[in-house]
Scaffold this active site. Structure first.
Site, short mmCIF file in Angstrom:
data_model
loop_
_atom_site.label_atom_id
_atom_site.label_comp_id
_atom_site.label_asym_id
_atom_site.label_seq_id
_atom_site.Cartn_x
_atom_site.Cartn_y
_atom_site.Cartn_z
N GLU A 122 2.11 -125.97 -52.49
CA GLU A 122 2.70 -124.78 -53.09
C GLU A 122 2.17 -123.54 -52.36
O GLU A 122 0.98 -123.45 -52.10
CB GLU A 122 2.33 -124.67 -54.57
CG GLU A 122 3.06 -123.54 -55.25
CD GLU A 122 2.77 -123.43 -56.75
OE1 GLU A 122 1.99 -124.21 -57.29
OE2 GLU A 122 3.33 -122.51 -57.35
N ALA A 263 -7.08 -124.15 -58.31
CA ALA A 263 -6.70 -125.55 -58.40
C ALA A 263 -5.19 -125.68 -58.22
O ALA A 263 -4.49 -124.67 -58.14
CB ALA A 263 -7.09 -126.10 -59.76
N MET A 264 -4.72 -126.92 -58.15
CA MET A 264 -3.29 -127.14 -57.95
C MET A 264 -2.81 -128.33 -58.79
O MET A 264 -3.41 -129.40 -58.78
CB MET A 264 -3.02 -127.38 -56.45
CG MET A 264 -1.59 -127.69 -56.11
SD MET A 264 -0.49 -126.27 -56.51
CE MET A 264 1.01 -127.16 -56.91
N GLU A 265 -1.68 -128.11 -59.45
CA GLU A 265 -1.19 -129.04 -60.47
C GLU A 265 -0.35 -130.20 -59.94
O GLU A 265 0.50 -130.72 -60.70
CB GLU A 265 -0.39 -128.25 -61.50
CG GLU A 265 0.99 -127.71 -61.01
CD GLU A 265 0.98 -126.27 -60.52
OE1 GLU A 265 -0.10 -125.78 -60.12
OE2 GLU A 265 2.04 -125.63 -60.54
N ASN A 266 -0.52 -130.65 -58.70
CA ASN A 266 0.29 -131.75 -58.16
C ASN A 266 0.46 -132.87 -59.18
O ASN A 266 -0.50 -133.26 -59.84
CB ASN A 266 -0.40 -132.35 -56.93
CG ASN A 266 -0.94 -131.27 -56.02
OD1 ASN A 266 -0.18 -130.45 -55.53
ND2 ASN A 266 -2.25 -131.26 -55.82
N HIS A 298 -5.33 -125.41 -67.74
CA HIS A 298 -4.17 -124.76 -67.12
C HIS A 298 -3.40 -125.77 -66.26
O HIS A 298 -2.18 -125.90 -66.40
CB HIS A 298 -4.64 -123.57 -66.27
CG HIS A 298 -3.54 -122.86 -65.56
ND1 HIS A 298 -2.95 -121.71 -66.05
CD2 HIS A 298 -2.91 -123.12 -64.39
CE1 HIS A 298 -2.01 -121.30 -65.21
NE2 HIS A 298 -1.96 -122.15 -64.18
N GLU A 299 -4.10 -126.47 -65.39
CA GLU A 299 -3.41 -127.42 -64.50
C GLU A 299 -2.79 -128.56 -65.31
O GLU A 299 -1.70 -129.02 -65.03
CB GLU A 299 -4.34 -127.98 -63.42
CG GLU A 299 -5.07 -126.92 -62.58
CD GLU A 299 -4.19 -125.82 -62.03
OE1 GLU A 299 -2.99 -126.07 -61.79
OE2 GLU A 299 -4.69 -124.68 -61.87
N HIS A 302 0.43 -127.54 -66.91
CA HIS A 302 1.54 -127.46 -65.96
C HIS A 302 2.36 -128.75 -65.94
O HIS A 302 3.51 -128.74 -65.51
CB HIS A 302 1.01 -127.22 -64.54
CG HIS A 302 0.96 -125.77 -64.14
ND1 HIS A 302 1.98 -124.87 -64.40
CD2 HIS A 302 0.01 -125.06 -63.46
CE1 HIS A 302 1.65 -123.68 -63.90
NE2 HIS A 302 0.47 -123.77 -63.33
N GLU A 321 4.13 -119.94 -64.42
CA GLU A 321 2.76 -119.40 -64.44
C GLU A 321 2.48 -118.54 -65.66
O GLU A 321 1.44 -118.68 -66.30
CB GLU A 321 2.46 -118.65 -63.13
CG GLU A 321 2.45 -119.54 -61.88
CD GLU A 321 1.49 -120.72 -61.96
OE1 GLU A 321 0.63 -120.75 -62.87
OE2 GLU A 321 1.60 -121.64 -61.12
N1 B3K Z 1 0.14 -123.36 -58.87
C1 B3K Z 1 -1.12 -123.15 -58.22
C2 B3K Z 1 -1.16 -121.94 -57.35
C3 B3K Z 1 -0.58 -122.14 -56.00
C4 B3K Z 1 -0.83 -120.92 -55.15
C5 B3K Z 1 -0.16 -121.01 -53.83
N2 B3K Z 1 -0.55 -119.92 -52.97
C6 B3K Z 1 -2.25 -123.08 -59.19
C7 B3K Z 1 -1.88 -122.68 -60.57
O1 B3K Z 1 -1.42 -121.62 -60.84
O2 B3K Z 1 -2.04 -123.51 -61.41
ZN ZN Z 2 -0.65 -122.18 -62.71
#
Ligand code: B3K
Ligand code: ZN
Length: 869
Positions: A122, A263-266, A298-299, A302, A321
């Site tokens: 992302e 962090a990232m919600e993959n 938060h993640e 998502h 978001e």
């Molecule tokens: N969705 C990611 C953020 C990605 C940022 C890319 N530059 C984390 C979050 O908001 O949960």
């Molecule tokens: Zn987020």
């Protein structure tokens, strides 16, 4: 300024994709400088047209292209696209390419983090992995095979469920993953490495058992428990509060050291900055514990708000978001103190979001134009976005809001949708016209609500008038009236609540939709004091001509804890702002008068210790800065310090009492302990500043006796504030102890960077040579350079321009390494609008220098080009 102007993308230009991809088969053969990627996509033409297939790609070495098994060569490649012309309406596309994770310092796409492979896709990072339709409205099912050396990379992870694995010659092995859910490519993830693994389980409300796996650096297992506990709390909370249950059989979290954000919600495989996973009492503060719980939640949240229903295009980012931040804020409030949480949310809005609105980067929560999407992961999209969702919650009530959420998932599960779709679901589920409310999505800027009132003693009527005012912002001249929910109550002169309206309500909510609206109250015995904007019911600046006495009354008597805190903050702010231009004696008198008003708070028994500590904390320099149109930097800094010191001295005995009154217990992250530490350490700060004769002794005792990082760090913070020689000595000891722990050292880097000293730049340059510092790690760069530019007022804003030049020099280097982080750290430099003319010119000069850099990234280009006059 660089002459090649990058493309500006516009929200109004949205077109459906020309082709869709419904299944992707990926195979990775991992190698540091030449990872081979085979991407087999099932492609269908979307609609009747004969346009070619145009794929996104960046920094990719293409080996071959096949359509339905036949190699094609009549494709065209540019720096960031691959165009393939085909007559087929449905075909299998096979692309083979090579990428270089080792040299990828942007930390976007596939890269190496301290020896482990990981991805960040992302917003538009998937195009650095292979040629693809890298946009969120192309949803596909993914099967992923990872091949790597078994010894160094025993764990090979991707989204979904592990479906197969096997051994290969030369001590290689492979694992295959399959994700049954459709997803956009920004949610794709791959991780390969050697980790310690913490395992647990979660049984959902419907009785399904989910495997929970947390991967951390070797030796860090004991620091992972809090994150795992937080995950389980978040999973339960989402079931009970929103009725949302986890959908895969496994949920994995990997902590990595090199990461651009939190962090990232993959899907099914969250990748985290280790800062938001690892904690134990010795190394993490109460604030770290809090943040970990919040980011983990938060993640996780998502998974529904973002993954199951995603964004149609990146302009809609706040769809996922804003909503997810609102959800994590509600969760955090339920897990700890609601009022302290709310205060924290509001601080972010006032310190940072109002600043963004007042700057050349001003944009609505749903932006209209973007050059680099990564520049729009902003406090406006996230935090103001969450405030907009909160206003819906306030206007519709909890039941109405949840009905809207339910309808939203019923309509859009599995789809990529827009902010309008979301509001429509809220509207339909509640039968409430939200057309005017939608303007919050398209209008930037901070509204001002001006409140005036009058009392007629003979008729015993009280009239209160609310007027909304909107000024032009850098991005928009025309503004319209919004729907602004304003919660308030009225107090009489005995600080009792006046009943309002028929329902004998004590708190009223006005839906301000006209430019001006008045309310009249009858049978009011004397002129009431309004307690306004309870709970910060809208992200606005409020203007009511409060007298000092009235503010004192709201602080002591309002039924709303937020309003009490806010009145206290306003007392402090008014005092600080009013000091300018006064004689020394006048300053003294005015400070004494303000300080005296806080005496009852120190003694108060009707508020929690946590709220008490918040009320007794001065507004930050950044908050004060945002309250003015033009700022005398040095004057403001000095005035704030004067009041700080006066508070310290006036209540010296009280601070000593507060400091000594709590019995010490072994560290636990528990609400009652957290608030005691907060008050004790605030008292320690004030004691240090008061010049208390034996304070050094107290500081040394606490430093040596602390069994936790919160208390150790508080000593350093206090010694720094008091400008004591002890500060340097303790900093040395701290560094010796934590030399091998970069996450802890970040706190030390940040403290150094935020110290007021004439040789601060030499000090920072020296620290850049520290063995643990590297320009490649965003946490280090943020701690040292970020802290300096955001918070070191005297150093950054030095009138000789040296602070600005220092930051600019660094950004020119960072531009090549990691443009995303460079574009974050430039923020204070582009916010020159409120400072004096001399500083404005110095700042703009540095912006121009950065702008002239050869190879300037789009990230920096966008921010600089907007901010130069
Ligand atoms: N969705 C990611 C953020 C990605 C940022 C890319 N530059 C984390 C979050 O908001 O949960
Ligand atoms: Zn987020």
């Amino acid at each position: 300024m660089s002459t090649i102007i990058p493309e500006i993308k516009k929200r109004s230009d949205y077109q459906q994709p020309d082709f869709l991809i419904n299944h992707v088969d990926l195979e990775f053969t991992l190698a540091e400088t030449s990872t081979k990627v085979i991407c087999v996509s099932q492609v269908t033409r979307n609609g009747l047209h004969n346009r070619p297939l145009i794929l996104d790609g960046e920094g990719i070495e293409l080996l071959s292209v096949h359509i339905n098994g036949i190699e094609v060569s009549n494709y065209q490649q540019t720096e960031n696209s691959l165009t393939i012309d085909t007559d087929s309406n449905e075909f299998e596309l096979r692309i083979v390419n090579i990428i270089n994770p080792k040299d990828n310092s942007s930390l976007e796409g596939l890269y190496l983090s301290a020896g482990a492979y990981c991805t960040q896709c992302e917003a538009e990072g998937f195009r650095k992995i292979t040629y693809f339709l890298d946009r969120p409205d192309v949803l596909a099912k993914y099967d992923v095979t990872i091949i790597a050396d078994k010894k160094n990379f025993p764990f090979l992870l991707s989204n979904g469920n592990k479906v197969d694995s096997g051994e290969l010659p030369d001590s290689m092995h492979w694992v295959k993953w399959s994700d049954p859910f459709n997803k956009p490519c920004y949610l794709f993830a791959l991780v390969a490495g050697d980790f310690d693994l913490l395992e647990d389980q979660f049984v959902t409300q419907s009785g399904r058992t989910i495997a929970l796996e947390l991967f951390v650096d070797k030796g860090m297992l004991s620091r992972g428990q809090h994150a795992l506990d937080s995950l389980k709390k978040a999973m339960r909370w989402d079931e009970t509060e929103f009725g949302l249950e986890y959908d895969l059989d496994i949920y994995m979290i990997v902590a990595v050291d090199f990461f651009n954000m939190g962090a990232m919600e993959n899907k099914g495989l969250n990748v985290f900055n280790s800062k938001f996973v690892l904690a134990d009492a010795q190394t993490a503060t109460d604030e770290d514990y809090f943040n970990i719980e919040a980011v983990i939640a938060h993640e996780y949240f998502h998974n529904w708000t973002g993954n199951r229903v995603t964004c149609r295009d990146w302009f809609q980012l706040s769809l996922k978001e804003g909503l997810t931040v609102f959800r994590d804020q509600q969760f955090s409030a339920d897990m700890s103190s609601p009022i302290v949480n709310r205060i924290q949310n509001v601080r972010i809005i006032r310190e940072r979001q109002f600043a963004e609105d007042a700057s050349t980067m001003s944009h609505p929560i749903r932006p209209d134009e973007v050059i680099e999407m990564n520049n729009f992961y902003t406090v406006t999209v996230y935090d103001k976005g969450a405030e907009v969702i909160r206003m819906l919650f306030t206007l519709l009530g909890k039941t109405g809001f949840l009905a809207g959420i339910k309808l939203y998932f019923k309509r859009f599960d599995g789809q990529a949708v827009t902010c309008d779709d979301f509001v429509q679901a809220m509207q339909d589920a509640n039968d409430k016209d939200l057309s005017q409310f939608r303007r919050w999505y398209s209008q930037s800027g901070t509204p001002k609500v001006v409140v005036t009132d009058s009392y007629d003693p003979s008729a015993k009527t009280y009239q209160i008038t609310f007027e909304q005012q909107h000024s032009a912002t850098f991005d928009q001249n025309e503004k319209q009236d919004l729907v602004i929910p304003i919660q308030f109550s009225l107090l009489n002169d005995k600080l009792e609540l006046i009943k309002l309206g028929d329902a004998k309500q004590q708190q009223k909510m006005l839906e301000l939709h006209d430019s001006k609206q008045s309310l009249e109250f009858k049978n009011i015995d004397s002129k009431p004091i309004p307690s306004l904007l309870h709970g910060f019911s809208a992200p606005v600046k409020l203007d009511y001509p409060y007298s000092q006495q009235q503010l004192g009354n709201v602080m002591l008597g309002s039924p709303d804890e937020f309003a009490r805190w806010d009145a206290g903050q306003k007392l402090f702010s008014d005092c600080i702002h009013d000091l300018a231009g006064k004689t020394q004696q006048q300053q003294k008198d005015s400070i004494n008068q303000t300080v005296a008003m806080f005496e009852p708070i120190i003694e108060a028994t009707d508020i929690s210790l946590a709220l008490k500590a918040e009320i007794l904390t001065l507004p930050s320099f950044e908050t004060l800065f945002q309250q003015m149109d033009t700022v005398d930097i040095d004057g403001l800094n000095q005035s704030r310090k004067l009041l700080f010191k006066a508070l310290a001295q006036k209540f010296q005995n009280n601070w000593l009492t507060q400091y000594s009154k709590f019995e010490k217990q072994p560290y636990a992250y528990q609400a009652n302990q957290v608030e005691q530490r907060k008050m004790r350490n605030l008292a320690l700060k004030y004691l240090t500043l008061s010049g208390q004769h034996d304070v050094e002794q107290l500081l040394i005792e606490q430093f040596n006796g602390a069994d936790n990082m919160t208390d150790s760090l508080a000593v350093l913070g206090a010694a720094q504030l008091g400008d004591l020689d002890l500060f340097e000595k303790l900093m040395l000891l701290f560094e010796q102890k934590w030399h091998n722990d970069p996450l802890v050292l970040d706190k030390w880097f940040a403290l150094h960077a935020n110290t007021e000293r004439p040789d601060i730049l030499a000090r920072i340059s020296m620290l850049m040579g520290h063995s643990q510092f590297t320009i490649n790690n965003p946490n280090r760069v943020r701690a040292l350079i970020g802290t300096f530019s955001f918070f070191n007022v005297s150093g950054f804003h030095n009138i000789d321009g040296s602070g600005y030049k220092f930051v600019a020099d660094y950004l020119i280097k960072l531009n090549e390494v990691n443009p995303q982080i460079a574009a974050r750290i430039i923020t204070p430099l582009i916010q020159w609008q409120k400072v004096d003319k001399v500083r404005q010119q110095l700042m703009q000069h540095q912006l121009m220098r950065i702008g002239d850099t050869k190879g300037l990234s789009n990230d920096l280009f966008e921010k600089i080009s907007k901010s130069l006059p």
